[in-house]
Design an enzyme around this catalytic site. Structure first.
Site, PDB file in Angstrom:
ATOM      1  CG  ASP A 102     -36.245  50.587 -29.877  1.00  0.00           C
ATOM      2  OD1 ASP A 102     -36.508  51.802 -29.996  1.00  0.00           O
ATOM      3  OD2 ASP A 102     -35.084  50.122 -29.897  1.00  0.00           O
TER       4      ASP A 102
ATOM      5  CB  CYS B  91     -26.780  27.386 -49.042  1.00  0.00           C
ATOM      6  SG  CYS B  91     -28.452  27.401 -49.703  1.00  0.00           S
TER       7      CYS B  91
ATOM      8  CB  CYS C  67     -25.530  28.546 -45.436  1.00  0.00           C
ATOM      9  SG  CYS C  67     -26.768  29.009 -44.247  1.00  0.00           S
TER      10      CYS C  67
ATOM     11  CE1 TYR D  72     -49.575  22.163 -29.540  1.00  0.00           C
ATOM     12  CE2 TYR D  72     -49.125  20.113 -30.693  1.00  0.00           C
ATOM     13  CZ  TYR D  72     -48.835  21.443 -30.470  1.00  0.00           C
ATOM     14  OH  TYR D  72     -47.817  22.057 -31.152  1.00  0.00           O
TER      15      TYR D  72
ATOM     16  CB  SER E  20     -50.229  25.726 -30.189  1.00  0.00           C
ATOM     17  OG  SER E  20     -49.261  26.748 -30.135  1.00  0.00           O
TER      18      SER E  20
ATOM     19  CG  HIS F 258     -33.773  45.365 -29.739  1.00  0.00           C
ATOM     20  ND1 HIS F 258     -34.264  45.851 -28.552  1.00  0.00           N
ATOM     21  CD2 HIS F 258     -33.888  46.384 -30.630  1.00  0.00           C
ATOM     22  CE1 HIS F 258     -34.674  47.105 -28.724  1.00  0.00           C
ATOM     23  NE2 HIS F 258     -34.453  47.445 -29.981  1.00  0.00           N
TER      24      HIS F 258
ATOM     25  CB  CYS G 202     -32.030  27.858 -43.510  1.00  0.00           C
ATOM     26  SG  CYS G 202     -30.492  28.756 -43.666  1.00  0.00           S
TER      27      CYS G 202
ATOM     28  NE  ARG H  10     -42.952  14.496 -33.782  1.00  0.00           N
ATOM     29  CZ  ARG H  10     -41.909  14.207 -33.031  1.00  0.00           C
ATOM     30  NH1 ARG H  10     -41.266  13.069 -33.245  1.00  0.00           N
ATOM     31  NH2 ARG H  10     -41.510  15.017 -32.072  1.00  0.00           N
TER      32      ARG H  10
ATOM     33  CB  CYS I 157     -31.977  29.075 -50.360  1.00  0.00           C
ATOM     34  SG  CYS I 157     -31.256  30.255 -49.257  1.00  0.00           S
TER      35      CYS I 157
HETATM   36  C1  LIG Z   1     -37.392  28.371 -32.925  1.00  0.00           C
HETATM   37  C2  LIG Z   1     -36.617  27.405 -33.261  1.00  0.00           C
HETATM   38  C3  LIG Z   1     -36.968  26.164 -33.930  1.00  0.00           C
HETATM   39  C4  LIG Z   1     -36.140  25.467 -34.784  1.00  0.00           C
HETATM   40  C5  LIG Z   1     -34.744  25.843 -35.208  1.00  0.00           C
HETATM   41  C6  LIG Z   1     -36.870  24.312 -35.204  1.00  0.00           C
HETATM   42  C7  LIG Z   1     -36.361  23.340 -36.047  1.00  0.00           C
HETATM   43  C8  LIG Z   1     -37.005  22.153 -36.365  1.00  0.00           C
HETATM   44  N1  LIG Z   1     -38.224  21.693 -35.900  1.00  0.00           N
HETATM   45  C9  LIG Z   1     -38.526  20.478 -36.452  1.00  0.00           C
HETATM   46  C10 LIG Z   1     -39.680  19.711 -36.255  1.00  0.00           C
HETATM   47  C11 LIG Z   1     -40.756  20.048 -35.428  1.00  0.00           C
HETATM   48  N2  LIG Z   1     -40.868  21.192 -34.680  1.00  0.00           N
HETATM   49  C12 LIG Z   1     -42.066  21.154 -34.000  1.00  0.00           C
HETATM   50  C13 LIG Z   1     -42.566  22.091 -33.128  1.00  0.00           C
HETATM   51  C14 LIG Z   1     -41.932  23.287 -32.840  1.00  0.00           C
HETATM   52  N3  LIG Z   1     -40.719  23.755 -33.335  1.00  0.00           N
HETATM   53  C15 LIG Z   1     -40.446  24.977 -32.804  1.00  0.00           C
HETATM   54  C16 LIG Z   1     -39.320  25.784 -33.021  1.00  0.00           C
HETATM   55  C17 LIG Z   1     -38.223  25.430 -33.833  1.00  0.00           C
HETATM   56  N4  LIG Z   1     -38.111  24.347 -34.640  1.00  0.00           N
HETATM   57  C18 LIG Z   1     -41.548  25.307 -31.938  1.00  0.00           C
HETATM   58  C19 LIG Z   1     -41.687  26.589 -31.169  1.00  0.00           C
HETATM   59  C20 LIG Z   1     -42.469  24.261 -31.967  1.00  0.00           C
HETATM   60  C21 LIG Z   1     -43.766  24.152 -31.176  1.00  0.00           C
HETATM   61  C22 LIG Z   1     -44.933  24.834 -31.772  1.00  0.00           C
HETATM   62  C23 LIG Z   1     -46.170  24.645 -30.952  1.00  0.00           C
HETATM   63  O1  LIG Z   1     -47.117  24.029 -31.454  1.00  0.00           O
HETATM   64  O2  LIG Z   1     -46.279  25.062 -29.793  1.00  0.00           O
HETATM   65  C24 LIG Z   1     -42.761  19.958 -34.357  1.00  0.00           C
HETATM   66  C25 LIG Z   1     -44.155  19.568 -33.889  1.00  0.00           C
HETATM   67  C26 LIG Z   1     -44.195  19.032 -32.510  1.00  0.00           C
HETATM   68  C27 LIG Z   1     -43.559  17.681 -32.433  1.00  0.00           C
HETATM   69  O3  LIG Z   1     -43.828  16.821 -33.281  1.00  0.00           O
HETATM   70  O4  LIG Z   1     -42.736  17.491 -31.540  1.00  0.00           O
HETATM   71  C28 LIG Z   1     -41.941  19.255 -35.242  1.00  0.00           C
HETATM   72  C29 LIG Z   1     -42.229  17.930 -35.908  1.00  0.00           C
HETATM   73  C30 LIG Z   1     -37.463  20.141 -37.316  1.00  0.00           C
HETATM   74  C31 LIG Z   1     -37.389  18.860 -38.118  1.00  0.00           C
HETATM   75  C32 LIG Z   1     -36.522  21.171 -37.273  1.00  0.00           C
HETATM   76  C33 LIG Z   1     -35.283  21.179 -38.062  1.00  0.00           C
HETATM   77  C34 LIG Z   1     -34.507  22.179 -38.267  1.00  0.00           C
END
Ligand SMILES: C=CC1=C(C)c2cc3[nH]c(cc4nc(cc5[nH]c(cc1n2)c(C)c5CCC(=O)O)C(CCC(=O)O)=C4C)c(C)c3C=C
Ligand SMILES: [Fe+2]
Length: 497
Positions: free
Chosen positions: A441, A464, A461, A181, A188, A288, A254, A173, A469
């Site tokens: 706040d 779970c 959960c 990016y 970021s 909030h 989680c 990936r 956890c």
């Molecule tokens: C805030 C909520 C988020 C949840 C719930 C969440 C779950 C989740 N994410 C992945 C895998 C990836 N997430 C990636 C980036 C990323 N995830 C969130 C938020 C949540 N993720 C944010 C804000 C970001 C971006 C951060 C940034 O650099 O700006 C990525 C990396 C990017 C990509 O490859 O697309 C991965 C991989 C899983 C598997 C998951 C499962 C619950």
């Protein structure tokens, strides 16, 4: 090197020092450990005395050697963490001689960290606000490690043979994510926003709660520097009396908040808990009123861009990072907490517009929570809905998914092809004054009225099976000295993770 033996500097991953000139390795290690020993004098009356002490003068004599060594590290493209730390320390102790260090090295040695450290030392933080978040790569060359950490985190994602499959997926990936990016400016912005929010938050808290002032923020990221472990280390070093662990995810999952909390539990597995610090936890704050208010204000900014005659019929499309259906079925509270933020925002907004909640950023082939944001953008014009606002509702600052996925992929490409007339994207809360007021706040009420640790946090959960956890929640009961009845539901078999 003997400076690696000093407490803060004993990270296991530190590589051996190999190219230092002899007198640097022999002489500076002694200076370094003395400087570390005197760190807490910075900002006190004895600091100036200390600066003229022999070992500090020796440090000045070695500045040129440090320069040369650092330059070599730079040229070999392997900047060394221990030398950056050493440079920071020398700067701290001989602040008026900063000019002696080469400008290039000063940048490398992260002057900002040095300055905040010096400032914080001088104002001797009393209350720590530990801001937990996932973080994002600030430079494209950090993307590989960042993805590796995400894909091998079993709280975030559970894969078969994860220790092999996770790194493989991360590697595959990396190039694609690096490109994204690059398209948003090379990294970021999560650190930039979090740091600014922390500074403004602590300023507001110093005014609101003079008794617990000075407040100082510590950023604890899960997948990039500054790591959660580093935030805890620094906070302990500063000798704070109270620590508020403040999740920057308003809605608990989680996979995200849970993973950060488990990291704290892991950190203290091999260390004694600092019971001289009074710990407490803010694990969620989805409804909030000021949080809802800031989202409402961000929506109003965009509603104003639509012609008046269509303004009340614009579809408000709330969009949040999706979650694997497996996690939803386990009982993760994230989907309903996101929905609660949406409802509170619509109440605060008080407009007749229709709204929907949709989900974005699915990763991998398994089923995730739907409808997906891009599918919804494609479907609505066919139903006659051609004007919409996208509102990222589950993250408090801009990040790759707002700046790339929403702004570039969806607002430009998907919407155009789907025949959308006008689409706008609401800004994230970022440094909006209402948002800073919301954070202040949340923290102030928490500090004044508690609870130190919520029952919602302690309750696992229904499905779970993670022993990790269970152990983490037991740890937080101890850390916060929260004498609740045990509601963490022991696992029958801790190995059935
Ligand atoms: C805030 C909520 C988020 C949840 C719930 C969440 C779950 C989740 N994410 C992945 C895998 C990836 N997430 C990636 C980036 C990323 N995830 C969130 C938020 C949540 N993720 C944010 C804000 C970001 C971006 C951060 C940034 O650099 O700006 C990525 C990396 C990017 C990509 O490859 O697309 C991965 C991989 C899983 C598997 C998951 C499962 C619950
Ligand atoms: Fe994610």
């Amino acid at each position: 090197m003997c400076w690696r033996a000093a407490p803060k500097y004993s990270r296991a991953a530190r590589p051996a020092l190999c190219v230092a000139p002899e007198h640097v390795t022999n002489g500076l290690c002694d200076v370094f450990s003395k400087l570390v020993g005197c760190l807490n004098l910075v900002g006190t009356e004895s600091h100036m005395e200390n600066v003229s002490a022999p070992h500090c003068r020796v440090a000045v004599n070695y500045v040129e050697d440090i320069n040369q060594f650092g330059q070599k590290q730079l040229d070999s493209k392997q900047p060394r963490e221990d030398y950056k730390e050493l440079l920071e320390l020398v700067q701290l102790f001989i602040a008026n001689r900063n000019a002696l260090l080469s400008p290039k090295l000063l940048i490398l040695s992260n002057i900002k960290t040095c300055k905040t450290q010096a400032k914080s030392q001088s104002k001797s933080a009393k209350t720590a606000i530990v801001m937990l978040n996932m973080g994002g790569p600030q430079k494209v060359d950090q993307v590989g490690d960042y993805l590796h950490r995400i894909m091998t985190d079993r709280d975030m994602i559970q894969l078969p043979v994860q220790s092999r499959l996770g790194p493989w997926i991360a590697k595959r990936r990396t190039e694609e994510v690096q490109k994204k990016y690059m398209e948003i400016g090379g990294g970021s912005p999560i650190y930039k926003w979090t740091d600014l929010q922390g500074t403004l938050l602590c300023k507001a808290l110093d005014e609101k709660l003079p008794k617990s002032a000075p407040h100082k923020h510590y950023i604890g990221f899960r997948y990039v520097h500054p790591f959660t472990e580093e935030a805890l280390e620094e906070m302990e070093r500063d000798g704070v009396e109270r620590a508020v662990i403040f999740s920057q995810y308003p809605q608990y999952s989680c996979a995200t908040s849970g993973s950060s909390f488990n990291t704290i539990a892991d950190y203290y597995k091999n260390r004694s808990i600092p019971f001289n610090i009074q710990f407490s936890v803010i694990d969620r704050w989805p409804t909030h009123p000021l949080l809802a208010q800031v989202f409402a204000e961000r929506i109003k900014e965009k509603l104003a861009n639509f012609a008046e005659h269509i303004r009340n019929s614009v579809l408000i499309m709330f969009t949040a990072h999706s979650l694997p259906l497996k996690a939803v079925s386990r009982g993760d509270t994230y989907p309903h907490e996101v929905a609660a933020t949406v409802a509170a925002t619509m109440t605060a907004l008080n407009v007749p517009n229709p709204h929907r909640l949709v989900w974005q950023s699915k990763v991998g082939p398994l089923p995730w929570l739907e409808p997906y944001t891009d599918d919804a953008i494609k479907a609505y014009p066919k139903k006659g809905v051609k004007n919409m606002i996208l509102v990222p509702i589950a993250f408090v600052n801009e990040h790759i998914e707002t700046l790339h996925e929403l702004d570039i992929e969806y607002c430009q490409d998907v919407a155009k092809k789907a025949g959308v007339q006008q689409i706008e994207r609401a800004a994230a809360p970022n440094d909006h004054p209402t948002f800073i007021a919301a954070m202040a706040d949340v923290v102030a009420k928490h500090m004044e009225h508690g609870p130190r640790l919520g029952q919602q946090f302690l309750t696992r959960c229904p499905h779970c099976t993670s022993g990790r956890c269970y152990q983490s929640k037991e740890f937080f009961k101890k850390l916060c000295r929260a004498e609740h009845e045990s509601v963490t539901h022991k696992v029958q078999d801790a190995s059935s993770v």
